[in-house]
Design an enzyme around this catalytic site. Sequence first.
Site, PDB file in Angstrom:
ATOM      1  CG  ASP A  23      10.900 -12.249  41.506  1.00 20.52           C
ATOM      2  OD1 ASP A  23      10.139 -12.821  40.704  1.00 20.52           O
ATOM      3  OD2 ASP A  23      12.039 -12.679  41.776  1.00 20.52           O
ATOM      4  CG  ASN A  71      10.166 -11.516  32.454  1.00 16.86           C
ATOM      5  OD1 ASN A  71       9.909 -10.483  33.061  1.00 16.86           O
ATOM      6  ND2 ASN A  71      10.820 -12.511  33.039  1.00 16.86           N
TER       7      ASN A  71
HETATM    8  C1  IPE Z   1      12.596  -9.838  37.274  1.00 12.57           C
HETATM    9  O1  IPE Z   1      12.042 -11.000  37.753  1.00 12.57           O
HETATM   10  C2  IPE Z   1      11.707  -9.236  36.225  1.00 12.57           C
HETATM   11  C3  IPE Z   1      10.468  -8.657  36.702  1.00 12.57           C
HETATM   12  C4  IPE Z   1      10.109  -8.536  37.950  1.00 12.57           C
HETATM   13  C5  IPE Z   1       9.606  -8.175  35.667  1.00 12.57           C
HETATM   14  P1  IPE Z   1      12.430 -12.422  37.162  1.00 12.57           P
HETATM   15  O2  IPE Z   1      11.657 -13.416  37.935  1.00 12.57           O
HETATM   16  O3  IPE Z   1      12.261 -12.443  35.688  1.00 12.57           O
HETATM   17  O4  IPE Z   1      13.986 -12.523  37.491  1.00 12.57           O
HETATM   18  P2  IPE Z   1      14.912 -13.786  37.691  1.00 12.57           P
HETATM   19  O5  IPE Z   1      14.677 -14.692  36.523  1.00 12.57           O
HETATM   20  O6  IPE Z   1      14.515 -14.418  38.978  1.00 12.57           O
HETATM   21  O7  IPE Z   1      16.309 -13.242  37.752  1.00 12.57           O
HETATM   22  C1  IPE Z   2       7.219 -11.664  38.825  1.00 10.85           C
HETATM   23  O1  IPE Z   2       6.864 -12.891  39.324  1.00 10.85           O
HETATM   24  C2  IPE Z   2       6.432 -11.255  37.590  1.00 10.85           C
HETATM   25  C3  IPE Z   2       7.218 -11.237  36.354  1.00 10.85           C
HETATM   26  C4  IPE Z   2       8.478 -11.512  36.236  1.00 10.85           C
HETATM   27  C5  IPE Z   2       6.504 -10.877  35.141  1.00 10.85           C
HETATM   28  P1  IPE Z   2       7.474 -14.251  38.729  1.00 10.85           P
HETATM   29  O2  IPE Z   2       6.572 -14.736  37.663  1.00 10.85           O
HETATM   30  O3  IPE Z   2       8.891 -14.066  38.345  1.00 10.85           O
HETATM   31  O4  IPE Z   2       7.369 -15.179  40.014  1.00 10.85           O
HETATM   32  P2  IPE Z   2       8.380 -16.309  40.476  1.00 10.85           P
HETATM   33  O5  IPE Z   2       9.746 -15.700  40.543  1.00 10.85           O
HETATM   34  O6  IPE Z   2       8.296 -17.417  39.470  1.00 10.85           O
HETATM   35  O7  IPE Z   2       7.876 -16.719  41.828  1.00 10.85           O
HETATM   36 MG    MG Z   3      10.647 -14.317  39.340  1.00  8.88          MG
END
Ligand code: IPE
Ligand code: IPE
Ligand code: MG
Length: 249
Positions: A23, A71
Amino acid sequence: MKGKLESLLNNNNLPRHIVIIMDGNGRWARRKELDRISGHREGMRSVKSVVKAAKELGIKAVTLYAFSAQNWRRPKDEVDALMELLKQYLIKEANTLVEKGIKLNAIGRLWELPPDVYQVLIETTEKTVDCREMTLTLALSYGGREEIVDAIKKIISSDISIEELNEENFSKFLYTADLLEPDLLIRTSGEMRLSNFLLWQLAYTEIYVTKTLWPDFRKRHLIKAILNYQNRERRFGLTSDQIRKRKVQ
Ligand code: IPE
Ligand code: IPE
Ligand code: MG
């Protein structure tokens, strides 16, 4: 040669299966005044680096949460870019995975992936089918609740009876049927939540959360997480005394 940090690791107490919620790509990009997609691109470098590092350290299985069932609700251009990055990763890394003996596996509602991505995923999985050094599992279109519902659907259409059903054979209906239980969960970027990841499997997993954003995560961060894990006492509901006695036996 082993680095200073690496030499602190106890090779007799390595987590066999490490799972990672990758993340913070978006926040990494924002801090650098870049678009979110640049953050995901940089995150791919971390994937390559961490997979290589885990193999070098002797970890047997790594599972990466790459794309959640939730996602899909992100803006279309971001979803498209993530799918393209995934496809490129699979195409470019296939030979390296084979050379390093890394078996590729995937969990999630894979049938929801775009057909071209699904195709490359299957081809890469097949190429690495005989690899034995480490298993790399990508969680794609994955949700823990979705997985449990899918397992129940399979159970209903199987011939297993209610009396026979228990925790052990239930887990054989999950996407992770062939995987070891996760020993260590790492979540980057500081968030203290599971975000629908491996809800059943994480029952007794040790949790490590780091503020480091995924695109900055490298081998030294992985080693730090493992060192932290090695200082834990896993009790599985027993008392500390019981656990210590078991270790001497
Ligand atoms: C979790 O991250 C999913 C992945 C790392 C693929 P998200 O960024 O989607 O999770 P939330 O929305 O912060 O809970
Ligand atoms: C994780 O990074 C990747 C996926 C969930 C695909 P994020 O895209 O969730 O990054 P933040 O949480 O917005 O920083
Ligand atoms: Mg995230």
